[in-house]
Design an enzyme around this catalytic site. Sequence first.
Site, mmCIF file in Angstrom:
data_model
loop_
_atom_site.group_PDB
_atom_site.id
_atom_site.type_symbol
_atom_site.label_atom_id
_atom_site.label_comp_id
_atom_site.label_asym_id
_atom_site.label_seq_id
_atom_site.Cartn_x
_atom_site.Cartn_y
_atom_site.Cartn_z
ATOM 1 N N GLY A 43 4.847 0.882 2.234
ATOM 2 C CA GLY A 43 5.649 1.750 1.373
ATOM 3 C C GLY A 43 6.240 2.928 2.128
ATOM 4 O O GLY A 43 7.397 3.300 1.925
ATOM 5 N N CYS A 44 5.455 3.518 3.005
ATOM 6 C CA CYS A 44 5.922 4.687 3.768
ATOM 7 C C CYS A 44 6.993 4.295 4.771
ATOM 8 O O CYS A 44 7.953 5.041 4.982
ATOM 9 C CB CYS A 44 4.744 5.366 4.457
ATOM 10 S SG CYS A 44 3.551 6.035 3.269
ATOM 11 N N THR A 45 6.845 3.134 5.377
ATOM 12 C CA THR A 45 7.872 2.645 6.299
ATOM 13 C C THR A 45 9.159 2.372 5.537
ATOM 14 O O THR A 45 10.251 2.748 5.992
ATOM 15 C CB THR A 45 7.384 1.390 7.044
ATOM 16 O OG1 THR A 45 6.204 1.738 7.787
ATOM 17 C CG2 THR A 45 8.445 0.853 7.990
ATOM 18 N N ALA A 48 10.734 5.835 4.684
ATOM 19 C CA ALA A 48 11.301 6.501 5.856
ATOM 20 C C ALA A 48 12.555 5.778 6.349
ATOM 21 O O ALA A 48 13.552 6.426 6.697
ATOM 22 C CB ALA A 48 10.258 6.581 6.975
#
Length: 151
Positions: A43-45, A48
Amino acid sequence: MLQVGQTAPDFVLKTTTGTSFRLSEARGRHIVLFFYPKDNTPGCTAEACAFRDEYQDFQDLGAEVIGISGDSEESHQKFTQKNRLPFPLLADVDNEVRKLYEVPRAMLGLIPGRVTFVIDKKGVIRYIFNSNSAATDHVSNTKKVLQELER
């Protein structure tokens, strides 16, 4: 959590290049401050990289994008290089800024929350989006708010 209309709390954190970022020194530009749980997670990738893919649009709207997580400067450097991120990531290893911004934890308090703040050119919070599951919605929602601010 902080509210729209409040002045964004000032802070200083180290960037991926080892320099210090102070929020108050960024006045005169809109700031998109996104707190995310952890480098190199799906999710963070996705979040970003979505900010990366729209980065020029944010620049055109007079905004700087800044990511914050509890990861180390070294972790941020690897994450930035791997994903070709054009914006700074700030290392909040003690979670002091996360606490200052009152970012809640998610999933029964086990995971750091995912919250995005839009801070206007005068340092006032104009938008807050809190959602751990809708990672890429942080980008589209924030862009719409900036477009409104620029009208």
